[in-house]
Design a protein around this motif. Structure first.
Motif, PDB file in Angstrom:
ATOM      1  N   PHE A 125       0.819  -1.123   0.024  1.00 20.55           N
ATOM      2  CA  PHE A 125       0.082   0.028  -0.101  1.00 20.55           C
ATOM      3  C   PHE A 125       0.942   1.357   0.045  1.00 20.55           C
ATOM      4  CE2 PHE A 125      -2.141   3.249   2.099  1.00 20.55           C
ATOM      5  CZ  PHE A 125      -3.514   3.301   1.709  1.00 20.55           C
ATOM      6  N   LEU A 126       1.953   1.331   0.858  1.00 25.14           N
ATOM      7  CA  LEU A 126       2.697   2.554   0.983  1.00 25.14           C
ATOM      8  C   LEU A 126       3.407   2.705  -0.352  1.00 25.14           C
ATOM      9  CD1 LEU A 126       4.008   2.108   4.665  1.00 25.14           C
ATOM     10  CD2 LEU A 126       2.249   3.762   3.822  1.00 25.14           C
ATOM     11  N   LYS A 127       3.959   1.721  -0.994  1.00 19.72           N
ATOM     12  CA  LYS A 127       4.706   1.805  -2.054  1.00 19.72           C
ATOM     13  C   LYS A 127       3.783   2.378  -3.075  1.00 19.72           C
ATOM     14  CE  LYS A 127       7.366  -1.519  -4.695  1.00 19.72           C
ATOM     15  NZ  LYS A 127       8.511  -1.702  -4.798  1.00 19.72           N
ATOM     16  N   SER A 128       2.505   1.897  -3.215  1.00 24.49           N
ATOM     17  CA  SER A 128       1.602   2.590  -4.340  1.00 24.49           C
ATOM     18  C   SER A 128       1.270   3.839  -4.078  1.00 24.49           C
ATOM     19  CB  SER A 128       0.062   1.754  -4.324  1.00 24.49           C
ATOM     20  OG  SER A 128      -0.570   2.077  -3.031  1.00 24.49           O
ATOM     21  N   ARG A 129       1.560   4.530  -2.779  1.00 22.90           N
ATOM     22  CA  ARG A 129       1.468   5.753  -2.546  1.00 22.90           C
ATOM     23  C   ARG A 129       2.503   6.684  -2.933  1.00 22.90           C
ATOM     24  NH1 ARG A 129      -2.996   3.885  -2.509  1.00 22.90           N
ATOM     25  NH2 ARG A 129      -4.971   4.565  -1.311  1.00 22.90           N
ATOM     26  N   GLY A 130       3.587   5.928  -3.497  1.00 21.98           N
ATOM     27  CA  GLY A 130       4.969   6.725  -3.864  1.00 21.98           C
ATOM     28  C   GLY A 130       5.815   6.916  -2.889  1.00 21.98           C
ATOM     29  N   ILE A 131       5.358   6.150  -1.623  1.00 20.69           N
ATOM     30  CA  ILE A 131       6.757   6.126  -0.435  1.00 20.69           C
ATOM     31  C   ILE A 131       7.566   5.168  -0.663  1.00 20.69           C
ATOM     32  CG2 ILE A 131       6.868   5.809   2.047  1.00 20.69           C
ATOM     33  CD1 ILE A 131       3.806   7.284   2.187  1.00 20.69           C
ATOM     34  N   LYS A 132       8.803   5.185  -0.619  1.00 18.31           N
ATOM     35  CA  LYS A 132       9.929   4.230  -0.528  1.00 18.31           C
ATOM     36  C   LYS A 132       9.780   3.458   0.635  1.00 18.31           C
ATOM     37  CE  LYS A 132      14.523   3.094  -1.249  1.00 18.31           C
ATOM     38  NZ  LYS A 132      14.777   2.240  -2.231  1.00 18.31           N
ATOM     39  N   ILE A 133       9.736   2.244   0.635  1.00 20.83           N
ATOM     40  CA  ILE A 133       9.964   1.234   1.477  1.00 20.83           C
ATOM     41  C   ILE A 133      11.097   0.708   1.733  1.00 20.83           C
ATOM     42  CG2 ILE A 133       7.129   1.016   1.822  1.00 20.83           C
ATOM     43  CD1 ILE A 133       8.600  -2.029   0.711  1.00 20.83           C
ATOM     44  N   ILE A 134      11.860   0.534   2.979  1.00 19.91           N
ATOM     45  CA  ILE A 134      13.158   0.005   3.026  1.00 19.91           C
ATOM     46  C   ILE A 134      12.848  -1.243   4.091  1.00 19.91           C
ATOM     47  CG2 ILE A 134      15.419   0.182   3.749  1.00 19.91           C
ATOM     48  CD1 ILE A 134      14.853   3.440   3.549  1.00 19.91           C
ATOM     49  N   PRO A 135      12.740  -2.552   3.445  1.00 16.56           N
ATOM     50  CA  PRO A 135      12.429  -3.662   4.542  1.00 16.56           C
ATOM     51  C   PRO A 135      13.749  -3.804   5.492  1.00 16.56           C
ATOM     52  CG  PRO A 135      12.324  -4.206   2.147  1.00 16.56           C
ATOM     53  CD  PRO A 135      12.927  -3.134   1.971  1.00 16.56           C
ATOM     54  N   VAL A 136      13.387  -4.178   6.556  1.00 22.46           N
ATOM     55  CA  VAL A 136      14.331  -4.749   7.570  1.00 22.46           C
ATOM     56  C   VAL A 136      14.197  -6.014   7.932  1.00 22.46           C
ATOM     57  CG1 VAL A 136      15.520  -4.519   9.629  1.00 22.46           C
ATOM     58  CG2 VAL A 136      14.981  -2.299   8.296  1.00 22.46           C
ATOM     59  N   HIS A 137      14.939  -7.255   7.672  1.00 22.22           N
ATOM     60  CA  HIS A 137      14.618  -8.573   7.935  1.00 22.22           C
ATOM     61  C   HIS A 137      15.838  -9.174   7.957  1.00 22.22           C
ATOM     62  CE1 HIS A 137      13.593 -12.487   6.971  1.00 22.22           C
ATOM     63  NE2 HIS A 137      12.089 -12.425   6.979  1.00 22.22           N
TER      64      HIS A 137
ATOM     65  N   GLU B 226      -4.312   4.205   9.022  1.00 13.89           N
ATOM     66  CA  GLU B 226      -4.179   5.765   9.036  1.00 13.89           C
ATOM     67  C   GLU B 226      -4.368   6.613   7.585  1.00 13.89           C
ATOM     68  OE1 GLU B 226      -5.258   6.927  11.961  1.00 13.89           O
ATOM     69  OE2 GLU B 226      -5.309   4.907  12.358  1.00 13.89           O
ATOM     70  N   TYR B 227      -3.391   6.002   6.864  1.00 18.51           N
ATOM     71  CA  TYR B 227      -3.175   6.717   5.460  1.00 18.51           C
ATOM     72  C   TYR B 227      -4.809   6.485   4.995  1.00 18.51           C
ATOM     73  CZ  TYR B 227      -0.601   8.549   1.734  1.00 18.51           C
ATOM     74  OH  TYR B 227      -0.210   9.243   0.720  1.00 18.51           O
ATOM     75  N   GLY B 228      -5.241   5.406   4.635  1.00 17.13           N
ATOM     76  CA  GLY B 228      -6.591   5.213   4.301  1.00 17.13           C
ATOM     77  C   GLY B 228      -7.788   6.269   4.872  1.00 17.13           C
ATOM     78  N   ARG B 229      -7.512   6.139   6.273  1.00 15.23           N
ATOM     79  CA  ARG B 229      -8.246   7.167   6.932  1.00 15.23           C
ATOM     80  C   ARG B 229      -8.388   8.631   6.109  1.00 15.23           C
ATOM     81  NH1 ARG B 229     -10.184   6.341  11.846  1.00 15.23           N
ATOM     82  NH2 ARG B 229      -8.249   4.983  12.426  1.00 15.23           N
ATOM     83  N   TYR B 230      -7.151   9.053   5.935  1.00 17.43           N
ATOM     84  CA  TYR B 230      -7.088  10.508   5.651  1.00 17.43           C
ATOM     85  C   TYR B 230      -6.754  10.539   4.214  1.00 17.43           C
ATOM     86  CZ  TYR B 230      -6.321  11.314  10.802  1.00 17.43           C
ATOM     87  OH  TYR B 230      -6.462  11.506  11.944  1.00 17.43           O
ATOM     88  N   ASP B 231      -6.702   9.721   3.401  1.00 21.13           N
ATOM     89  CA  ASP B 231      -6.880   9.836   2.105  1.00 21.13           C
ATOM     90  C   ASP B 231      -8.126   9.605   1.540  1.00 21.13           C
ATOM     91  OD1 ASP B 231      -6.843   7.280   1.389  1.00 21.13           O
ATOM     92  OD2 ASP B 231      -5.076   7.226   0.141  1.00 21.13           O
ATOM     93  N   GLY B 232      -8.850   8.984   2.371  1.00 26.96           N
ATOM     94  CA  GLY B 232     -10.628   8.957   2.117  1.00 26.96           C
ATOM     95  C   GLY B 232     -10.703   7.451   1.582  1.00 26.96           C
ATOM     96  N   THR B 233      -9.485   6.632   1.358  1.00 28.67           N
ATOM     97  CA  THR B 233     -10.024   5.416   0.408  1.00 28.67           C
ATOM     98  C   THR B 233     -10.553   4.474   1.510  1.00 28.67           C
ATOM     99  OG1 THR B 233      -7.655   4.804   0.922  1.00 28.67           O
ATOM    100  CG2 THR B 233      -8.528   5.772  -1.221  1.00 28.67           C
ATOM    101  N   MET B 234     -10.188   4.615   2.876  1.00 30.09           N
ATOM    102  CA  MET B 234     -10.638   3.362   3.793  1.00 30.09           C
ATOM    103  C   MET B 234     -12.427   3.490   3.840  1.00 30.09           C
ATOM    104  SD  MET B 234      -9.345   2.913   7.577  1.00 30.09           S
ATOM    105  CE  MET B 234     -10.506   3.623   8.562  1.00 30.09           C
ATOM    106  N   ARG B 235     -13.014   4.676   3.569  1.00 24.78           N
ATOM    107  CA  ARG B 235     -14.205   4.809   3.623  1.00 24.78           C
ATOM    108  C   ARG B 235     -15.100   3.805   2.129  1.00 24.78           C
ATOM    109  NH1 ARG B 235     -14.306  10.323   4.027  1.00 24.78           N
ATOM    110  NH2 ARG B 235     -15.429   9.990   5.681  1.00 24.78           N
ATOM    111  N   PHE B 236     -14.161   3.521   1.447  1.00 25.31           N
ATOM    112  CA  PHE B 236     -14.869   2.923   0.308  1.00 25.31           C
ATOM    113  C   PHE B 236     -15.216   1.539   0.962  1.00 25.31           C
ATOM    114  CE2 PHE B 236     -12.083   5.337  -2.847  1.00 25.31           C
ATOM    115  CZ  PHE B 236     -13.025   6.096  -2.912  1.00 25.31           C
ATOM    116  N   LEU B 237     -14.727   0.859   1.926  1.00 22.60           N
ATOM    117  CA  LEU B 237     -15.216  -0.377   2.351  1.00 22.60           C
ATOM    118  C   LEU B 237     -15.949  -0.253   3.547  1.00 22.60           C
ATOM    119  CD1 LEU B 237     -11.770  -2.146   1.854  1.00 22.60           C
ATOM    120  CD2 LEU B 237     -13.947  -2.695   0.813  1.00 22.60           C
TER     121      LEU B 237
END
Lengths: 193, 430
Positions: free
Chosen positions: A60-72, A152-163
């Motif tokens: 989800f974060l990647k789709s919003r243009g946020i760079k994700i850095i996995p720690v594993h 929280e991202y879905g809450r504030y960008d409005g997409t969480m309400r689609f469900l």
């Protein structure tokens, strides 16, 4: 979405936090500000399995243009991103450290987050550790606990309400496309979510 | 003065009008638009893949979700302070979707015996085809609830206010019993509406409505809705916690947390049973919600006046309205529905032949509409012994909790004096 494996899974309510702790660690302005400005998120405990909560969050974060850095500790690549065994191994700037590991491990990640100069230390839904919060705060980081960064991202960008989910966001202002709006107020009792 | 970022705890009426809908970025439409569409163009192939994998929040297909329906869902979830809601094609569908999401063949449900007849039929006959057994107990008898619970019990079920008995269930006590048995408590809150009672705030885990009734409020749309608290711990509840074979072994509770039940109900049960609400009906139900508190205050005021009037009439044997001090459920009504226990209740006609008296009473009414519904803006009446239950003998009627002279009223919003006049002239005619 939560980290519900191991010690962090005995969650039976919306939040583990008291009213005072929520005001400190779940303030809408802090959450909105973090989501609106983050360009890189290091995810500690990002799973290699596509059906785990952390994998959903990272996708989800990647789709919003946020760079994700996995720690594993073992994986090499997750979701096309290079994996680092610890936060300290990351060679680039990290805005947010987002944790999907049991609560008792969190003070270690808090100290590492301070070391690498991250701006926000974010423990996922179901996770709360006062000691970790103290370490991160003392190191100058903002601290968010017991919230899911995707929800929280879905809450504030409005997409969480689609469900049909209760976002608690209530405003008569016009929405802005693809933006984390700064003027939305949140119905207080829903901030328990 | 409040600080700019201070969280405002908005009131019920504000949420009736604003929750669930932010004016959209392009048109700024103030009313919730009717999205009369089956489907939605995807942003990209990758987005579509992530959407079908549930990794994106987005519109998939109107059988699964729709923006108009979602506004209705979020608004009613806000009113009852739940984590979210799933709308269904009817109240009966809301029950079935809830149970099919929670239960597997071999599971059992313990339910109040004071239930809407259609619910009881669904629980007894349709559940049997699905391998699920329902046990019915006196809702006031907590020993009976405990005795009926066993290792196969997966849910407890009751109505906030029932008909015809006019009983009010002790929600918080039942919720504690449910939780101690690792079961969610499901409350049918249709007669109370989100305005008169918020079951989730009393510990219930799931609240259901036939939105057809007071929520819509105008007798024009069939619909239902499921609201969930997000507070039940499903980590040891098989259907919600275990890997789902229809979603690549996704574990809904592990992945979606407090949204786990709602996600599963929507993307599995509603998807597979096709029991979605139409967007147009969702729009009409939203119009109902926008005036809910005002209408319910008036419904309750008229109901109270009529119940008091009937109680004093010599032709009336009893009035089963928990708003009356004479009701054994008055205390519970004050606790759970402090603004009044709804506007649907039954009363009994006296006389040598009560079944015939009921028939004559219905015939003599001028304003009350004779039909099989409740929760309309207009006042409604039905005499079960001469309509829905006419094939039953007097003895059979009594066995099913209905006496031959029983009349059910659903009190509308008309002028109070006109309703009293109509009932008075009909009572004089029997």
């Amino acid at each position: 979405m939560g980290s519900r494996s191991g010690a962090a899974c005995d969650l039976t309510s919306h939040s583990l936090l008291t009213v005072e702790q929520k005001a400190e660690y779940q303030a809408p302005s802090l959450v909105r500000g973090t989501l609106g400005s983050a360009s890189s998120v290091a995810i500690v405990g990002l799973s290699t399995k596509r059906q785990k909560a952390s994998y959903f969050v990272a996708t989800f974060l990647k789709s919003r243009g946020i760079k994700i850095i996995p720690v594993h500790p073992k994986a090499d690549w997750i979701l096309g991103e290079k994996v680092y065994p610890t936060l300290n191994d990351i060679p680039e700037p990290v805005d947010v450290v987002n944790v999907f590991r049991p609560a008792h491990e969190c003070p270690i990640y808090a100290a590492q987050a301070v070391d690498i100069g991250a701006k926000v230390f974010w423990l996922q839904l179901g996770l709360f550790n006062e000691e970790a919060a103290t370490i991160a705060s003392a190191g100058g980081l903002d601290v968010i606990m017991d919230l899911c960064i995707k929800m929280e991202y879905g809450r504030y960008d409005g997409t969480m309400r689609f469900l049909g989910m209760n976002t608690g966001v209530l405003t008569s202002k016009k929405a802005q496309i693809g933006r984390i709006s700064s003027h939305q107020d949140v119905h207080a009792s829903e901030c328990l979510l | 003065m409040s600080k700019p970022d201070q969280k405002r705890d908005y009131g019920f009426e504000t949420r009736m009008l604003h929750a669930g809908h932010v004016p959209d970025a392009v048109t700024g439409s103030r009313a919730v638009p009717i999205y009369q569409t089956t489907s939605y163009v995807f942003d990209s192939p990758q987005y579509a893949a992530e959407l079908f994998d549930l990794k994106q929040y987005g519109n998939i297909y109107t059988r699964i979700n729709n923006p108009t329906t979602a506004a209705f869902e979020e608004r009613i979830a806000s009113l009852e302070e739940g984590a979210g809601a799933v709308a269904t094609s009817s109240g009966m569908a809301a029950q079935l979707v809830t149970m099919m999401t929670l239960l597997e063949p071999g599971d059992e449900v313990v339910a109040s015996q004071h239930l809407y007849g259609g619910t009881r039929t669904q629980f007894v006959h349709t559940f049997r085809k699905l391998g699920v057994t329902a046990h019915f107990v006196d809702p006031d008898d907590f020993d009976a609830w405990e005795a009926a619970i066993n290792s196969k019990t997966r849910a407890l079920y009751a109505e906030t206010i029932d008909n015809p008995q006019g009983s009010v269930v002790d929600i918080s006590r039942l919720a504690a019993l449910a939780e101690s048995n690792n079961c969610p408590l499901i409350i049918d809150n249709t007669f109370a509406t989100p305005y008169l009672c918020q079951p989730l705030n009393h510990g219930a885990h799931i609240s259901l409505h036939s939105a057809t009734k007071f929520v819509g409020g105008h007798g024009n749309s069939i619909g239902g809705v499921i609201i969930e608290s997000g507070r039940f711990d499903y980590s040891h509840y098989p259907t919600i916690a275990n890997p789902s074979p229809s979603y690549h072994n996704l574990r809904f509770y592990d992945t979606f947390g407090l949204h786990g039940f709602l996600m599963k109900a929507r993307v599995e049960t509603v998807r597979d049973t096709g029991s979605c609400l139409s967007p147009f009906n969702a729009f009409l139900l939203i119009q109902g919600l926008e005036t809910l508190s005002i209408r319910m205050d008036r419904h309750v005021k008229n109901a109270m006046a009529i119940a008091r009037y009937l109680e004093d009439d010599p032709n009336v044997e009893y009035v089963a309205y928990p708003g009356l001090e004479s009701s054994p459920y008055h205390e519970l009504a004050l606790r759970y529905c402090p603004r009044g226990p709804g506007a649907v209740f039954s009363f009994g006609l006296r006389g040598a032949d009560p079944r015939e008296a009921g028939r004559r009473f219905i015939e003599a009414l001028n304003l009350f509409s004779h039909l099989a519904n409740v929760g309309d803006a207009r006042s409604l009446v039905i005499h079960p012994a001469s309509t829905t239950h006419q094939q039953l003998s007097d003895e059979e009627l009594v066995a099913s909790g209905i006496d031959p002279g029983m009349i059910r009223l659903s009190i509308g919003l008309e002028t109070e004096e006109d309703l009293l006049w109509d009932l008075d002239q009909a009572l004089r005619a029997i």
